[in-house]
Design a protein around this motif. Sequence first.
Motif, PDB file in Angstrom:
ATOM      1  N   ILE A   1     -13.112   5.729  10.372  1.00  0.00           N
ATOM      2  CA  ILE A   1     -13.164   4.284  10.659  1.00  0.00           C
ATOM      3  C   ILE A   1     -13.390   3.972  12.137  1.00  0.00           C
ATOM      4  CG2 ILE A   1     -11.802   3.557   8.657  1.00  0.00           C
ATOM      5  CD1 ILE A   1      -9.490   3.135  10.870  1.00  0.00           C
ATOM      6  N   THR A   2     -13.431   4.993  12.987  1.00  0.00           N
ATOM      7  CA  THR A   2     -13.745   4.730  14.394  1.00  0.00           C
ATOM      8  C   THR A   2     -15.257   4.646  14.615  1.00  0.00           C
ATOM      9  OG1 THR A   2     -13.806   7.048  15.087  1.00  0.00           O
ATOM     10  CG2 THR A   2     -11.650   5.971  15.092  1.00  0.00           C
TER      11      THR A   2
ATOM     12  N   ASN B   1      -5.031   0.244   7.044  1.00  0.00           N
ATOM     13  CA  ASN B   1      -3.783   1.010   7.128  1.00  0.00           C
ATOM     14  C   ASN B   1      -3.879   2.230   8.046  1.00  0.00           C
ATOM     15  OD1 ASN B   1      -1.216   2.366   5.955  1.00  0.00           O
ATOM     16  ND2 ASN B   1      -2.869   3.800   5.426  1.00  0.00           N
TER      17      ASN B   1
ATOM     18  N   GLY C   1       1.859   8.876   2.105  1.00  0.00           N
ATOM     19  CA  GLY C   1       1.671   7.838   3.109  1.00  0.00           C
ATOM     20  C   GLY C   1       1.768   6.418   2.559  1.00  0.00           C
ATOM     21  N   LEU C   2       1.767   5.466   3.490  1.00  0.00           N
ATOM     22  CA  LEU C   2       1.848   4.058   3.120  1.00  0.00           C
ATOM     23  C   LEU C   2       0.585   3.614   2.399  1.00  0.00           C
ATOM     24  CD1 LEU C   2       3.389   2.633   6.433  1.00  0.00           C
ATOM     25  CD2 LEU C   2       4.508   3.697   4.466  1.00  0.00           C
ATOM     26  N   GLY C   3      -0.553   4.196   2.782  1.00  0.00           N
ATOM     27  CA  GLY C   3      -1.821   3.810   2.170  1.00  0.00           C
ATOM     28  C   GLY C   3      -1.865   4.168   0.691  1.00  0.00           C
TER      29      GLY C   3
ATOM     30  N   LYS D   1      -0.988  -1.453  18.533  1.00  0.00           N
ATOM     31  CA  LYS D   1      -0.444  -2.245  17.425  1.00  0.00           C
ATOM     32  C   LYS D   1      -0.239  -3.709  17.823  1.00  0.00           C
ATOM     33  CE  LYS D   1      -0.228   0.965  14.261  1.00  0.00           C
ATOM     34  NZ  LYS D   1      -1.236   0.925  13.171  1.00  0.00           N
TER      35      LYS D   1
ATOM     36  N   GLY E   1      -3.377  10.270   1.921  1.00  0.00           N
ATOM     37  CA  GLY E   1      -2.162  11.098   2.030  1.00  0.00           C
ATOM     38  C   GLY E   1      -1.144  10.663   0.989  1.00  0.00           C
TER      39      GLY E   1
ATOM     40  N   GLY F   1      -7.263   5.061   5.255  1.00  0.00           N
ATOM     41  CA  GLY F   1      -6.190   6.037   5.467  1.00  0.00           C
ATOM     42  C   GLY F   1      -5.299   6.154   4.239  1.00  0.00           C
TER      43      GLY F   1
ATOM     44  N   ILE G   1       3.961  10.805   8.876  1.00  0.00           N
ATOM     45  CA  ILE G   1       3.806  10.471  10.303  1.00  0.00           C
ATOM     46  C   ILE G   1       5.094  10.822  11.069  1.00  0.00           C
ATOM     47  CG2 ILE G   1       4.567   8.062  10.645  1.00  0.00           C
ATOM     48  CD1 ILE G   1       1.714   7.404  11.655  1.00  0.00           C
ATOM     49  N   ILE G   2       6.252  10.847  10.386  1.00  0.00           N
ATOM     50  CA  ILE G   2       7.508  11.178  11.079  1.00  0.00           C
ATOM     51  C   ILE G   2       8.022  12.578  10.696  1.00  0.00           C
ATOM     52  CG2 ILE G   2       8.179   8.739  11.170  1.00  0.00           C
ATOM     53  CD1 ILE G   2      10.403   9.361   9.137  1.00  0.00           C
TER      54      ILE G   2
ATOM     55  N   TYR H   1       0.469   3.430  21.777  1.00  0.00           N
ATOM     56  CA  TYR H   1       0.603   3.062  20.349  1.00  0.00           C
ATOM     57  C   TYR H   1       1.104   1.624  20.237  1.00  0.00           C
ATOM     58  CZ  TYR H   1       2.355   3.274  15.494  1.00  0.00           C
ATOM     59  OH  TYR H   1       2.617   3.033  14.172  1.00  0.00           O
TER      60      TYR H   1
ATOM     61  N   VAL I   1      -8.373   4.437  16.441  1.00  0.00           N
ATOM     62  CA  VAL I   1      -8.088   4.383  15.001  1.00  0.00           C
ATOM     63  C   VAL I   1      -7.450   3.030  14.665  1.00  0.00           C
ATOM     64  CG1 VAL I   1      -6.957   5.452  13.020  1.00  0.00           C
ATOM     65  CG2 VAL I   1      -7.828   6.897  14.870  1.00  0.00           C
TER      66      VAL I   1
END
Length: 249
Positions: free
Chosen positions: A62-63, A88, A18-20, A159, A15, A12, A192-193, A155, A111
Amino acid sequence: MLLKERVAIVTGGAGVNGLGFATARMLAEHGARVVILDLPGANPAGAAAELGAGHLGLAADITDKVQCDAAARAVLERYGRIDILFNNAGITQPRKTLDISAADYDAVLDVSLRGTLLMSQAVLPAMQQQQSGSIVNTSSVSAQRGGGILGGPHYSAAKAGVLGLTRAMAREFGPDGIRVNAITPGLIATDIIKGKLTEERKGEIASDIPLARLGRASDIAGAVVFLASDLSAYCTGITLDVNGGMLIH
Ligand code: NAD
């Protein structure tokens, strides 16, 4: 250079907000050769090119176990080793418990939880052969406090599952020199937000955080570089909170 000659996969990671991707960039800055793995529509090759020469972009969902295994094989063919896996990729949905459909449940758990397991399964044999490796899994403050700001209970459950998986894998693979740790981000400003919180609401949230701001993608990247590198050589099975003090426990 903390990660010279290390080979890192970031799921991931395409983006750019993104964090990735922020983590991929910091891993590369510390000398790693980075493989950005993401859905085809996210253009992982383009993101990898932005990191400079010597990095790789791979399209994979990744699924899907077959795609995870094929991606790991492609990395081994190109670089001959896999040192770091940053699990991620994740998606969220703002649902209440009674509104979660079977499809919602599958989408979110597949995911975050299945994907984390499948990618770990794909890289672990190579790490076992090397007798070294670091896997960093992405949980969330939502798993710890029973809901974050945006994600629904499914979610939080996904997590929380990531934390259990992390700890169990840490026990199983410690003897092989493979460390498995988790990060629990608080609220970090990424896509994501985007569009989901007004500036006023963000201000309210920030005022309840001891460090008085939302997180930045670079905050997560720093934590992952720590866990990926030998700086954290004696850490396994840990949960590293990266939340500005939003949850202190
Ligand atoms: P993001 O939406 O910007 O990035 C998620 C990435 O995952 C995207 O590039 C997307 O294409 C990819 N992805 C989705 N499904 C995939 C699949 N099946 N296969 C491969 N790639 C897939 O999100 P982000 O904010 O950067 O979040 C990254 C991770 O951090 C997620 O696991 C998220 O749940 C977690 N997290 C984020 C926050 C936050 O506040 N941003 C807080 C806690 C945890």
